[in-house]
Design an enzyme around this catalytic site. Structure first.
Site, PDB file in Angstrom:
ATOM      1  N   ASP A 140      38.944 -40.357  43.063  1.00 16.50           N
ATOM      2  CA  ASP A 140      39.683 -40.464  42.027  1.00 16.50           C
ATOM      3  C   ASP A 140      38.439 -41.571  41.326  1.00 16.50           C
ATOM      4  O   ASP A 140      37.762 -41.801  42.263  1.00 16.50           O
ATOM      5  CB  ASP A 140      40.832 -41.079  42.227  1.00 16.50           C
ATOM      6  CG  ASP A 140      41.804 -41.463  40.677  1.00 16.50           C
ATOM      7  OD1 ASP A 140      40.900 -41.873  39.822  1.00 16.50           O
ATOM      8  OD2 ASP A 140      43.235 -40.737  40.522  1.00 16.50           O
TER       9      ASP A 140
HETATM   10  C1  BGC Z   1      43.984 -42.177  37.289  1.00 14.54           C
HETATM   11  C2  BGC Z   1      42.971 -40.509  36.817  1.00 14.54           C
HETATM   12  C3  BGC Z   1      42.328 -40.518  35.474  1.00 14.54           C
HETATM   13  C4  BGC Z   1      40.800 -41.314  36.463  1.00 14.54           C
HETATM   14  C5  BGC Z   1      39.488 -41.138  35.467  1.00 14.54           C
HETATM   15  C6  BGC Z   1      41.951 -43.198  37.494  1.00 14.54           C
HETATM   16  O1  BGC Z   1      42.734 -44.131  37.295  1.00 14.54           O
HETATM   17  O2  BGC Z   1      44.158 -42.003  38.128  1.00 14.54           O
HETATM   18  O3  BGC Z   1      44.154 -39.832  36.494  1.00 14.54           O
HETATM   19  O4  BGC Z   1      41.413 -39.349  35.572  1.00 14.54           O
HETATM   20  O5  BGC Z   1      41.560 -43.029  36.116  1.00 14.54           O
HETATM   21  O6  BGC Z   1      40.222 -41.745  34.075  1.00 14.54           O
END
Ligand code: BGC
Length: 734
Positions: free
Chosen positions: A292
């Site tokens: 993530d």
């Molecule tokens: C989130 C994800 C997301 C990623 C990219 C993160 O903060 O937890 O769900 O896909 O950002 O935008």
């Protein structure tokens, strides 16, 4: 190694490419970046982010500011083969960067562009929590299909969806992004999303590779607080939190995103047991895992690594194939391999997986997106809008109705509440590609339907109740429709709430509306279950309308005016008080089930039951269930029940089948959804609904991931929701 997407020959090509790659190039494939913002506006970027999250500027204003941002796209690093993926949505720029990767880098490996296409792209559909209330696999698949087409036209190859975190705690803001609390429903959802986004062949040119997230158990964050710790028996992981992921892997999901949380003391990002053993070995996952955002770096704050260098090593060893934005792999992985701290074979495995997905998407053959496609959806196709409307209608859940709805022809409506007239709030969190002109507010929807409606704000979500504004519209009205709930920024990531009641003075608005003596309908617009016991007691009709996407207003109008009979069923329990959280229907049996007596599992100061149970949802007609039978054929349990439409309009009912394993070697849930069927019934019509269940679905996992089928007695429940069921006991011998 064979897999679902590639031929032997393509796998061979990947091996050839891999054998030519330098260490730098391998690390490059494992490196994903967002273009860095280097200026273009007066304020520091973090302050802008704060302003939008605190609601000091709107999302639209933020997007406008961002259009002028100066970005660094790291062209030199692309040329040097040091970047494998970008997180971006800019079709023209993506082509330019792709050209550098394909034509100017040594091996010409294409970039993969990923983006959060969560519940639609240009056409925004209901938030996932709402959509899951349709209990409709066809809808789950179709909305993903449309989102894929629209996103691919914008040169996006890969979506960070579906989000599959079982969510049993309404305090957690990200419940909005999830399909709710039940593993069976979430698994149907996850399979359908993979089929919808990825299509039959990933390289067809209008498909997206999916990214199952957040692996795993993120929804069980302690006390519903985002990013919080997770401690969980492994059997619970295998029986509840893992199944939606496993199902999607079986369906051919291309990628997985590891969750932010730690799992039993080890952050998912560096969790070798979860990534290598469970996902890649036991579930047979052949695609790649991405971290993530900045999560490798977060491991430092988790206190599990000393520094970013250590984080890089531990992540790679654990089976993390791609680093999203932490700059850990690009900074340290090469030297770690050279020093013998990380075996190069692990990088080969990661790169092979990444190349596989790029190959499966057809990026080696067709790396560019034709420019004429970029504007393909500048005008929304009618079919997309029609699906948005249909999905929105099917996602609405009627929570209460004392003969108020549907509204009678010609009734004069006083419409109140800030949310009723806010078109940009209807899309919910994680809506990135939408155009506010496409959005139909509830006010607009009622006008479109020709309703006699006068609107006054009268109360904001957070701004005070203005009695005189209410009075200004109620005088001549026959009925008051109050739209109350949450703003977009109150749910989604980093938006947990400890108090789940209606924010601000919205309850005061309802009280004053009731005091007028006119009938009142509460329409809820929110991203999570709210605790509204007073509303349930006092307001005669309640419609749960969530955040339904661009067609919200038209959908709500159809339900209020009765041209659509609501059929949605809750995919998540509504607690009566936040103190009941986590509250979910499929809870393990306790030794002292909640009852009137003091020494039972209950609170002194809260009702025993939640406000609305899982599977709950009313209709403008009524249904009667009779004569449940459950019997066994060879490998099947067959349940039959008579369902009759006892009201006076046609309706669609979702008949639900639950099972309880009465005695087992591990404590089992009090009830588990195992099947459901939708039936459309005319007034007075009665039908025998038959549901078949493979006996093998009655088993469960132990803590070592053995799947156990234990003979014994089971209760079979069939009904209109998880609480109101008929019951039959059967003895099952496997
Ligand atoms: C989130 C994800 C997301 C990623 C990219 C993160 O903060 O937890 O769900 O896909 O950002 O935008």
């Amino acid at each position: 190694m064979s897999n679902q997407w590639l031929s032997e020959m393509q796998e061979q090509k990947i091996e050839e490419l891999l054998s030519k790659m330098t260490l730098d190039e391998k690390v490059g494939q494992m490196n994903q970046l967002s273009p860095s913002i280097v200026g273009g506006f007066d304020l520091p970027f973090p302050e802008l982010i704060e302003m939008v999250t605190e609601g000091r500027i709107s999302h639209e204003e933020f997007s406008k500011i961002m259009q002028n941002a100066e970005m660094d796209y790291q062209e030199d690093n692309i040329r040097a083969g040091r970047i494998g993926s970008f997180l971006m949505n800019n079709p023209k720029k993506s082509n330019e960067l792709q050209r550098i990767a394909v034509e100017e880098s040594r091996l010409g490996i294409p970039l993969i562009f990923g983006y959060d296409v969560i519940h639609g792209c240009r056409t925004v559909f209901p938030i996932p929590l709402a959509e899951a209330c349709s209990w409709d696999e066809g809808i789950f698949e179709e909305t993903a299909r449309i989102a894929a087409r629209e996103a691919r036209s914008r040169n996006i190859h890969w979506t960070f969806a579906p989000m599959l975190d079982l969510s049993r705690d309404a305090r957690w803001g990200r419940i909005a992004e999830s399909p709710g609390e039940d593993p069976y429903l979430a698994s149907l959802y996850s399979r359908a999303k993979v089929r919808g986004f990825q299509g039959k062949k990933l390289d067809a040119g209008d498909n997206l590779a999916v990214c199952l997230k957040h692996y795993v158990a993120y929804g069980a964050a302690e006390s519903g607080q985002d990013y919080n710790t997770v401690s969980m028996a492994k059997s619970l992981l295998y029986n509840a939190y893992l199944p939606p992921f496993k199902a999607a892997v079986e369906e051919g999901a291309a990628t997985v995103m590891a969750a932010f949380n730690d799992f039993n003391g080890v952050p998912c990002t560096v969790n070798e047991y979860l990534l290598r053993e469970v996902l890649k070995e036991k579930c047979g996952f052949q695609g790649f895992v991405v971290s993530d955002a900045n999560a490798i770096d977060d491991c430092i704050r988790h206190g599990i690594v000393a520094d970013l260098e250590d984080a890089s090593k531990k992540s790679c060893i654990a089976g993390m194939d791609m680093d999203m934005n932490s700059h850990a792999y690009s900074g340290y992985l090469k030297q770690q391999v050279e020093a013998g701290e990380v075996p190069e074979a692990l990088l080969d495995d990661a790169v092979r997986r990444i190349l596989r997905v790029k190959m499966a998407l057809g990026l080696f053959k067709n790396p560019y997106s034709p420019e004429e496609k970029h504007t393909l959806y500048d005008v929304l196709p009618k079919e997309h809008v029609a699906t948005a409307l249909e999905t929105a209608k099917r996602s609405i859940v009627l929570l209460k109705n004392e003969n108020i709805l549907p509204l009678k022809k010609g009734q004069k409506i006083a419409l109140v509440g800030e949310l009723a007239d806010m078109s940009s709030e209807i899309v919910g969190s994680w809506s990135m590609g939408f155009n506010v002109e496409d959005c139909v507010s509830i006010h607009q929807g009622l006008l479109n339907a020709g309703a006699d409606v006068s609107y006054a704000k009268a109360c904001g979500v957070t701004s005070p109740f203005q009695p005189e504004e209410l009075q200004s519209v109620v005088k001549d009205a026959d009925i008051i429709v109050a739209v109350v709930g949450e703003t977009i920024s109150m749910s989604g990531e980093a938006s947990s709430r400890a108090d789940l009641s209606l924010p601000g003075e919205q309850e005061k608005l309802l009280e004053a509306a009731l005091a007028t003596g006119k009938p009142v309908v509460a329409v809820l617009m929110n991203g999570r279950p709210l605790t509204i016991p007073w509303v349930d007691q006092s307001v005669p009709a309640i419609v749960e309308a969530w955040q339904l996407g661009i067609q919200m207003g038209n959908a709500v109008a159809e339900v209020l005016l009765g041209s659509y009979n609501p059929s949605g069923k809750l995919c998540c329990t509504f607690p009566a008080m936040a103190g009941q959280c986590p509250r979910y229907y499929n809870h393990p049996s306790t030794g002292r089930p909640g009852a009137k007596s003091k020494f039972s599992s209950r609170y002194l100061d809260a009702p025993l039951e939640p406000l609305y149970p899982f599977g709950y949802g009313l209709s403008y007609t009524t249904y009667q269930y009779d004569n449940l039978t459950a019997e066994q054929a060879k490998d099947m349990i067959i349940a039959k029940v008579e369902v009759a439409n006892t009201g006076d309009c046609p309706g669609e009912e979702t008949v639900q089948l639950y099972v309880q394993d009465i005695t087992a070697s591990l404590v089992r849930p009090v009830k588990e959804l195992k099947a459901f069927q939708k039936v459309s019934l005319q007034p007075g019509e009665k039908r025998i609904v038959e549901m078949k269940l493979p006996k093998s679905s009655l088993g469960f996992y132990d803590d070592d991931m053995n799947y156990l089928l234990e003979n014994g007695e089971f209760n079979v429940y069939v009904g209109t929701n998880s609480k109101d069921c008929l019951m039959e006991k059967i003895t099952v011998i496997f």
